[in-house]
Motif scaffolding. Structure first.
Motif, PDB file in Angstrom:
ATOM      1  N   TYR A   1      29.520   9.309  56.682  1.00 35.89           N
ATOM      2  CA  TYR A   1      30.751  10.065  56.932  1.00 35.89           C
ATOM      3  C   TYR A   1      31.721   9.258  57.792  1.00 35.89           C
ATOM      4  CZ  TYR A   1      28.027  14.128  55.365  1.00 35.89           C
ATOM      5  OH  TYR A   1      27.265  14.997  54.639  1.00 35.89           O
ATOM      6  N   THR A   2      31.677   7.945  57.645  1.00 42.81           N
ATOM      7  CA  THR A   2      32.470   7.071  58.506  1.00 42.81           C
ATOM      8  C   THR A   2      33.949   7.423  58.484  1.00 42.81           C
ATOM      9  OG1 THR A   2      30.913   5.241  58.279  1.00 42.81           O
ATOM     10  CG2 THR A   2      33.164   4.696  58.916  1.00 42.81           C
ATOM     11  N   GLU A   3      34.495   7.592  57.295  1.00 48.79           N
ATOM     12  CA  GLU A   3      35.934   7.846  57.186  1.00 48.79           C
ATOM     13  C   GLU A   3      36.311   9.155  57.863  1.00 48.79           C
ATOM     14  OE1 GLU A   3      39.395   8.124  53.722  1.00 48.79           O
ATOM     15  OE2 GLU A   3      37.344   7.559  53.207  1.00 48.79           O
ATOM     16  N   VAL A   4      35.501  10.180  57.650  1.00 43.70           N
ATOM     17  CA  VAL A   4      35.783  11.478  58.251  1.00 43.70           C
ATOM     18  C   VAL A   4      35.641  11.414  59.762  1.00 43.70           C
ATOM     19  CG1 VAL A   4      35.021  13.870  58.393  1.00 43.70           C
ATOM     20  CG2 VAL A   4      35.069  12.719  56.189  1.00 43.70           C
ATOM     21  N   LEU A   5      34.530  10.858  60.234  1.00 45.00           N
ATOM     22  CA  LEU A   5      34.285  10.806  61.667  1.00 45.00           C
ATOM     23  C   LEU A   5      35.286   9.917  62.387  1.00 45.00           C
ATOM     24  CD1 LEU A   5      30.391  10.774  62.001  1.00 45.00           C
ATOM     25  CD2 LEU A   5      31.973  12.383  63.053  1.00 45.00           C
ATOM     26  N   SER A   6      35.751   8.881  61.717  1.00 41.93           N
ATOM     27  CA  SER A   6      36.740   8.007  62.347  1.00 41.93           C
ATOM     28  C   SER A   6      37.993   8.789  62.697  1.00 41.93           C
ATOM     29  CB  SER A   6      37.085   6.841  61.412  1.00 41.93           C
ATOM     30  OG  SER A   6      35.959   6.004  61.225  1.00 41.93           O
ATOM     31  N   ASP A   7      38.387   9.710  61.806  1.00 34.78           N
ATOM     32  CA  ASP A   7      39.547  10.555  62.092  1.00 34.78           C
ATOM     33  C   ASP A   7      39.253  11.521  63.237  1.00 34.78           C
ATOM     34  OD1 ASP A   7      40.958   9.360  60.060  1.00 34.78           O
ATOM     35  OD2 ASP A   7      40.433  10.875  58.568  1.00 34.78           O
TER      36      ASP A   7
ATOM     37  N   PHE B   1      26.094  17.908  59.656  1.00 37.06           N
ATOM     38  CA  PHE B   1      26.431  17.366  58.338  1.00 37.06           C
ATOM     39  C   PHE B   1      27.121  18.393  57.450  1.00 37.06           C
ATOM     40  CE2 PHE B   1      22.671  15.129  59.975  1.00 37.06           C
ATOM     41  CZ  PHE B   1      23.256  13.893  60.166  1.00 37.06           C
ATOM     42  N   ARG B   2      26.733  19.658  57.551  1.00 37.48           N
ATOM     43  CA  ARG B   2      27.430  20.691  56.793  1.00 37.48           C
ATOM     44  C   ARG B   2      28.855  20.861  57.328  1.00 37.48           C
ATOM     45  NH1 ARG B   2      25.426  20.711  52.018  1.00 37.48           N
ATOM     46  NH2 ARG B   2      23.247  21.376  51.906  1.00 37.48           N
ATOM     47  N   THR B   3      29.006  20.721  58.640  1.00 36.54           N
ATOM     48  CA  THR B   3      30.340  20.794  59.226  1.00 36.54           C
ATOM     49  C   THR B   3      31.220  19.663  58.716  1.00 36.54           C
ATOM     50  OG1 THR B   3      29.407  21.787  61.229  1.00 36.54           O
ATOM     51  CG2 THR B   3      31.610  20.851  61.406  1.00 36.54           C
ATOM     52  N   LEU B   4      30.652  18.464  58.667  1.00 36.41           N
ATOM     53  CA  LEU B   4      31.411  17.315  58.167  1.00 36.41           C
ATOM     54  C   LEU B   4      31.692  17.451  56.672  1.00 36.41           C
ATOM     55  CD1 LEU B   4      29.636  14.376  60.043  1.00 36.41           C
ATOM     56  CD2 LEU B   4      31.806  15.481  60.606  1.00 36.41           C
ATOM     57  N   ASP B   5      30.762  18.057  55.931  1.00 38.24           N
ATOM     58  CA  ASP B   5      30.998  18.279  54.504  1.00 38.24           C
ATOM     59  C   ASP B   5      32.236  19.150  54.296  1.00 38.24           C
ATOM     60  OD1 ASP B   5      28.855  16.769  53.586  1.00 38.24           O
ATOM     61  OD2 ASP B   5      27.474  18.463  53.584  1.00 38.24           O
ATOM     62  N   MET B   6      32.353  20.205  55.091  1.00 42.43           N
ATOM     63  CA  MET B   6      33.505  21.089  54.962  1.00 42.43           C
ATOM     64  C   MET B   6      34.790  20.378  55.385  1.00 42.43           C
ATOM     65  SD  MET B   6      32.159  24.907  56.039  1.00 42.43           S
ATOM     66  CE  MET B   6      31.443  24.429  57.597  1.00 42.43           C
ATOM     67  N   TYR B   7      34.711  19.632  56.474  1.00 40.18           N
ATOM     68  CA  TYR B   7      35.886  18.875  56.925  1.00 40.18           C
ATOM     69  C   TYR B   7      36.335  17.896  55.848  1.00 40.18           C
ATOM     70  CZ  TYR B   7      38.870  16.108  60.035  1.00 40.18           C
ATOM     71  OH  TYR B   7      39.942  15.462  60.612  1.00 40.18           O
ATOM     72  N   GLU B   8      35.379  17.182  55.290  1.00 43.07           N
ATOM     73  CA  GLU B   8      35.696  16.182  54.267  1.00 43.07           C
ATOM     74  C   GLU B   8      36.298  16.844  53.034  1.00 43.07           C
ATOM     75  OE1 GLU B   8      33.449  12.266  52.593  1.00 43.07           O
ATOM     76  OE2 GLU B   8      32.317  14.135  52.514  1.00 43.07           O
ATOM     77  N   ALA B   9      35.779  18.014  52.662  1.00 42.09           N
ATOM     78  CA  ALA B   9      36.288  18.700  51.474  1.00 42.09           C
ATOM     79  C   ALA B   9      37.760  19.066  51.646  1.00 42.09           C
ATOM     80  CB  ALA B   9      35.452  19.960  51.204  1.00 42.09           C
ATOM     81  N   ILE B  10      38.101  19.625  52.799  1.00 41.29           N
ATOM     82  CA  ILE B  10      39.495  20.009  53.033  1.00 41.29           C
ATOM     83  C   ILE B  10      40.382  18.774  53.160  1.00 41.29           C
ATOM     84  CG2 ILE B  10      41.073  21.212  54.594  1.00 41.29           C
ATOM     85  CD1 ILE B  10      38.829  23.079  55.329  1.00 41.29           C
ATOM     86  N   ALA B  11      39.885  17.754  53.879  1.00 46.38           N
ATOM     87  CA  ALA B  11      40.677  16.533  54.052  1.00 46.38           C
ATOM     88  C   ALA B  11      40.966  15.865  52.716  1.00 46.38           C
ATOM     89  CB  ALA B  11      39.942  15.574  54.991  1.00 46.38           C
TER      90      ALA B  11
ATOM     91  N   ASP C   1      27.658  -1.946  58.196  1.00 42.15           N
ATOM     92  CA  ASP C   1      29.092  -2.164  58.100  1.00 42.15           C
ATOM     93  C   ASP C   1      29.801  -1.774  59.391  1.00 42.15           C
ATOM     94  OD1 ASP C   1      28.772  -3.004  55.468  1.00 42.15           O
ATOM     95  OD2 ASP C   1      29.014  -0.965  54.684  1.00 42.15           O
ATOM     96  N   LEU C   2      29.245  -0.807  60.101  1.00 41.31           N
ATOM     97  CA  LEU C   2      29.861  -0.364  61.340  1.00 41.31           C
ATOM     98  C   LEU C   2      29.540  -1.287  62.506  1.00 41.31           C
ATOM     99  CD1 LEU C   2      29.199   3.476  61.029  1.00 41.31           C
ATOM    100  CD2 LEU C   2      31.429   2.351  60.945  1.00 41.31           C
ATOM    101  N   LEU C   3      28.280  -1.702  62.608  1.00 41.27           N
ATOM    102  CA  LEU C   3      27.853  -2.510  63.758  1.00 41.27           C
ATOM    103  C   LEU C   3      28.069  -3.995  63.536  1.00 41.27           C
ATOM    104  CD1 LEU C   3      24.578  -0.577  64.685  1.00 41.27           C
ATOM    105  CD2 LEU C   3      26.855  -0.355  65.699  1.00 41.27           C
ATOM    106  N   GLY C   4      28.033  -4.440  62.303  1.00 37.98           N
ATOM    107  CA  GLY C   4      28.344  -5.827  62.009  1.00 37.98           C
ATOM    108  C   GLY C   4      27.141  -6.757  62.039  1.00 37.98           C
ATOM    109  N   ASP C   5      27.321  -7.913  61.435  1.00 35.81           N
ATOM    110  CA  ASP C   5      26.245  -8.901  61.340  1.00 35.81           C
ATOM    111  C   ASP C   5      25.852  -9.458  62.707  1.00 35.81           C
ATOM    112  OD1 ASP C   5      26.120  -8.630  58.591  1.00 35.81           O
ATOM    113  OD2 ASP C   5      27.594 -10.210  58.229  1.00 35.81           O
ATOM    114  N   ASP C   6      26.833  -9.613  63.589  1.00 38.20           N
ATOM    115  CA  ASP C   6      26.526 -10.157  64.917  1.00 38.20           C
ATOM    116  C   ASP C   6      25.596  -9.228  65.683  1.00 38.20           C
ATOM    117  OD1 ASP C   6      28.089 -12.325  64.378  1.00 38.20           O
ATOM    118  OD2 ASP C   6      29.857 -11.575  65.450  1.00 38.20           O
TER     119      ASP C   6
END
Length: 640
Positions: A397-403, A313-323, A482-487
Motif C-alpha cells: 500500500y505504498t502509494e496510499v500510505l505515502s499520501d 489493511f481493510r481501512t487502507l483498502d477503503m481509502y485506496e478504493a475512494i482515492a 523498493d522502499l528501503l533500497g539496496d544499500d
C-alpha cells in the motif's frame, strides 16, 4: 344647385362610410394557416386520446403506444403538431388573449401533454433492460451514444421512420440491444424536449425522477449498500461482521461509481440535454441519497472504536478504493447540487487516513512495549515474524500510505535516542520509506534487548543472526526492498554475517583452541592423549548446549555448518591421522579417541534443528531419526 361633380357632404357617423381594414390579406392568410394547424393537431390528438387509460398504467398492448414501430410516423407528426400548436397559442395570445380559439388550443395542448406523459412513463418503465445503468455505461464506453436530434422528428424531408445518426448505426455494426436502446433513449429525449419547450417540463421531470430513482436504489440495495445502518450500529458490530460488510462495500463501490452513477449520469444528461438546471436537479435527486450512503460507510467504519493494527489493511483498502475512484467521483458529481457527495467522499478519505495513522502509531507503540520472552532455542522470535509480515503487507500500500503519512513527522515517536536513526538520511526517498525503516529499527532495538537476556553469549548472537536474516529475507522478497533500497539490504546483510562470525567465535573458540598446532603432533603419547581428551570435553560441551539451538533458514544453517567444519575438520583430521589409529588400538581408546573425522561431520550436520535432548550428546543416528520433523519445521519457517 350643386354641381353633379361635387363631393357630397356625408356626416362622419354615417353607416355608409367604409374604412378599409389594415392589411386584410396578411391577417386572413395567417389566421387560416394557424387554424389549419390547430385542426390537424386536434385530429391527431383525438386519434391518440390520452383518456383511454387512467394514471400511468401500461397500455393494453405495446402496439397501442404512440412510439411503437408501427406508429412512428404518427409519433413524428404528433411532436410536430405540438410544436405548431404551441406556435398557434402564441399567435392567439398576441391577437386576442380572450379568444375562444386560444382556449381550444390550450385544451388540445393539455390533452397532448397528457398523452406524452403516459408515453414517457411507459417507455421508462417497460424498457428497463435497455436503460439500466450498466448497459448505458457499457455502451458509452464502447462509443459515444448514438442518438438523433429532435430535428429527426420535425424535418418533413426525412423519411417516415426515425433515423439515427452515427457511423455505427447500421444493423451490421450495431447490435440489436444497442439499436433498441438508441431508439428508446431518442424517444425519451424527444418527448422531454417537447414537453419542456411546451412548458410542461415539471411533469416530465417528476415521472423521470420517480422511475429512475427506484432503479438506482434497487441496484444499490442488491449491491449491499444499506442506508438503514447507523454509525452507532456499525461501532457495536463484531469485527467479523463488520469485515464482511467492508468486503461487500469494496465490491460495490467500484461498480456503483463506474457503472450505476456513471450510467445514470449519461442517461440523464442525454434525455434532458435541453436544460442544464433540469439535468442537475434530476441527477441530484436520483443519485444523491445512494451516493451519500455509499461514501458515508467508510467514515462510519473509521470512527469505530474497535480498530486495531490488524484492521489496518481493510481501512487502507477503503481509502485506496475512494482515492482511485476520485477522478470519476469528481466528474460524475460535478454539479453544485451534488457537492455534498464530493464532500462526503473527501471526509471519508480524511477519516480513514486519520484512522490509519492512529493504527500505525499503536503498532509502533506495541513494538516498543512488547515484553514477550526471548526464544530459548535462539530461533526467529514471533515478534519478528509478526512485524515483518505486517510491514510486507503495508509495503503493498505504498502509494496510499505515502499520501497518508506525508505530513506525519517521525520525531517524538519513540524514546529511542535520535542517534539510532538519521531522519535526514537521503537514502530514504519518501516518508513511507523513512517510516518503514523506523519501524524496522524499533524491532531491531527490541531484539537487542531480548538477546541480552540469554546467559550464553553465543546463543545471543545466534538469536540475532536468525532474526536479522529473517528480516533481510522478508525485505528482499517483498516491496520493502523498493522502499528501503539496496544499500539498506547490503548494510544489514553485512551485519547479520557479523553476528554469525561472533557466534562461531564465542560458541566454538574453546573447541578450536583445544586442537594442537601441527608442530605439537610429535608430542609423546601422554601429551597427545591430553589433546584428544581436551578436545572431547570441549566438543561435547558445545554440542550438548547447542543441540537444542535452531537455525530455521536452510541456507544459513548449511552456511554455518560448512564454516564450522572448515575450522574444525582439517586440524582434527591431521591430529587423528597422526595418532588416532595407534591410540584406537589401546584398550581404553573409547575414552581417548571418541570421534573419527567422519563422526565430527555427522555430529555437526545434526546441529541447529532444535530437536536434541538437553544434557546428553546424542548419536548421529538419534539426531538423524528426528531430522524429518526438523526439516519440516525449517520448510515452514522458510515459506514464511
Amino acid at each position: 344647385m350643386k354641381s353633379p361633380f361635387s363631393r357630397p357632404s356625408t356626416p362622419s357617423h354615417s353607416p355608409m362610410r367604409y374604412t378599409p381594414p389594415s392589411s386584410p390579406m396578411r391577417h386572413t392568410f395567417s389566421d387560416s394557416l394557424v387554424e389549419e394547424n390547430v385542426e390537424i393537431a386536434e385530429a391527431l390528438i383525438a386519434k391518440w386520446d390520452p383518456t383511454a387509460a387512467s394514471g400511468y398504467s401500461k397500455f393494453a398492448s405495446a402496439s397501442a403506444s404512440l412510439f411503437h414501430d408501427n406508429n412512428r410516423y404518427d409519433a413524428k407528426q404528433f411532436l410536430i403538431c405540438v410544436k405548431n400548436l404551441q406556435a398557434a397559442m402564441h399567435y392567439y395570445v398576441k391577437e386576442n388573449s380572450a379568444s375562444d380559439k386560444l382556449v381550444r388550443a390550450q385544451r388540445l395542448m393539455q390533452a397532448a401533454m397528457k398523452r406524452l406523459e403516459k408515453e414517457f412513463y411507459y417507455i421508462l418503465s417497460t424498457n428497463r433492460e435497455y436503460l439500466d445503468p450498466e448497459s448505458v455505461s457499457n455502451r458509452s464506453s464502447r462509443a459515444s451514444t448514438r442518438t438523433s436530434s429532435v430535428s429527426d422528428y420535425e424535418d418533413d424531408s426525412e423519411e417516415d421512420e426515425f433515423r439515427f445518426a452515427g457511423p455505427d448505426s447500421s444493423p451490421s455494426v450495431q447490435s440489436e440491444e444497442d439499436r433498441v436502446s438508441t431508439i428508446v433513449m431518442t424517444d425519451l429525449k424527444a418527448i422531454a424536449d417537447c414537453m419542456i419547450a411546451s412548458g410542461y417540463g415539471k411533469e416530465c421531470v417528476n415521472i423521470y425522477k420517480v422511475v429512475r430513482k427506484s432503479i438506482v436504489d434497487e441496484a444499490l440495495y442488491h449491491l449491499g449498500v444499506d442506508r438503514s445502518v447507523s454509525i452507532r450500529e456499525i461501532q457495536k458490530m463484531e469485527w467479523e461482521v463488520l469485515e464482511r460488510k467492508i468486503r461487500g462495500w469494496l465490491r460495490a463501490v467500484k461498480f456503483s461509481v463506474r457503472t450505476i452513477f456513471y450510467g445514470e449520469q449519461i442517461l440523464c444528461d442525454h434525455v434532458f440535454s435541453a436544460s442544464l438546471p433540469i439535468r442537475q436537479s434530476c441527477f441530484n435527486e436520483i443519485a444523491r441519497d445512494g451516493a451519500l450512503a455509499l461514501f458515508g460507510f467508510p467514515q462510519s467504519v473509521a470512527k469505530s472504536k474497535k480498530l486495531s493494527a490488524e484492521k489496518m489493511f481493510r481501512t487502507l483498502d477503503m481509502y485506496e478504493a475512494i482515492a482511485n475512484l476520485w477522478p470519476e467521483i469528481e466528474s460524475i458529481f460535478s454539479y453544485d447540487s451534488t457537492s455534498d457527495v464530493r464532500l462526503q467522499a473527501v471526509n471519508s478519505l480524511i477519516k480513514l487516513g486519520d484512522a490509519a495513522c492512529l493504527m500505525l502509531a499503536d503498532f509502533e507503540s506495541a513494538i516498543e512495549k512488547d515484553s514477550s520472552k526471548s526464544v530459548p532455542s535462539g530461533g526467529v522470535h514471533p515478534l519478528t515474524r509478526y512485524v515483518m509480515n505486517y510491514l510486507a503487507f503495508l509495503a503493498d500500500y505504498t502509494e496510499v500510505l505515502s499520501d497518508i503519512i506525508a505530513d506525519w513527522p517521525l520525531k517524538g515517536q519513540s524514546h529511542l535516542p535520535e542517534s539510532y536513526f538519521n531522519l535526514d538520511d537521503e537514502s530514504y526517498s519518501s516518508a513511507m520509506s523513512a517510516r518503514i525503516a523506523w519501524v524496522v529499527l524499533l524491532l531491531l532495538c527490541k531484539l537487542d534487548g531480548k538477546a541480552a537476556v540469554h546467559k550464553d553469549v553465543a546463543l545471543s548472537y545466534l538469536f540475532l543472526s536468525n532474526n536479522l536474516q529473517y528480516i533481510v529475507s522478508k525485505v528482499r522478497q517483498s516491496n520493502l526492498k523498493d522502499l528501503l533500497g539496496d544499500d539498506w539490504v547490503a548494510q544489514h546483510e553485512s551485519k547479520f554475517k557479523q553476528y554469525i562470525a561472533n557466534y562461531e567465535r564465542v560458541g566454538w573458540s574453546r573447541v578450536i583452541d583445544s586442537l594442537p598446532p601441527p608442530a605439537a603432533h610429535a608430542a609423546d603419547t601422554n601429551g597427545v592423549k591430553d589433546y584428544f581428551k581436551r578436545f572431547n570435553a570441549e566438543f561435547e560441551s558445545a554440542y550438548r548446549k547447542q543441540l537444542n539451538w535452531v537455525v530455521y533458514n536452510p541456507e544459513l544453517r548449511d552456511e554455518i555448518k560448512v564454516s564450522l567444519a572448515k575450522k574444525l575438520l582439517p586440524a582434527y583430521t591431521a591430529l587423528y591421522k597422526a595418532h588416532g589409529t595407534r591410540l584406537r588400538r589401546d584398550a581404553f581408546r573409547e575414552s581417548v579417541v571418541r570421534f573419527s573425522p567422519e563422526d565430527l561431520g555427522n555430529y555437526l550436520s545434526d546441529l541447529f534443528h532444535g530437536n536434541g535432548e538437553s544434557g546428553s550428546v546424542s548419536s548421529h543416528s538419534q539426531a538423524s531419526s528426528s531430522l524429518g520433523s526438523s526439516s519440516g519445521l525449517s520448510s515452514e519457517a522458510k515459506s514464511r
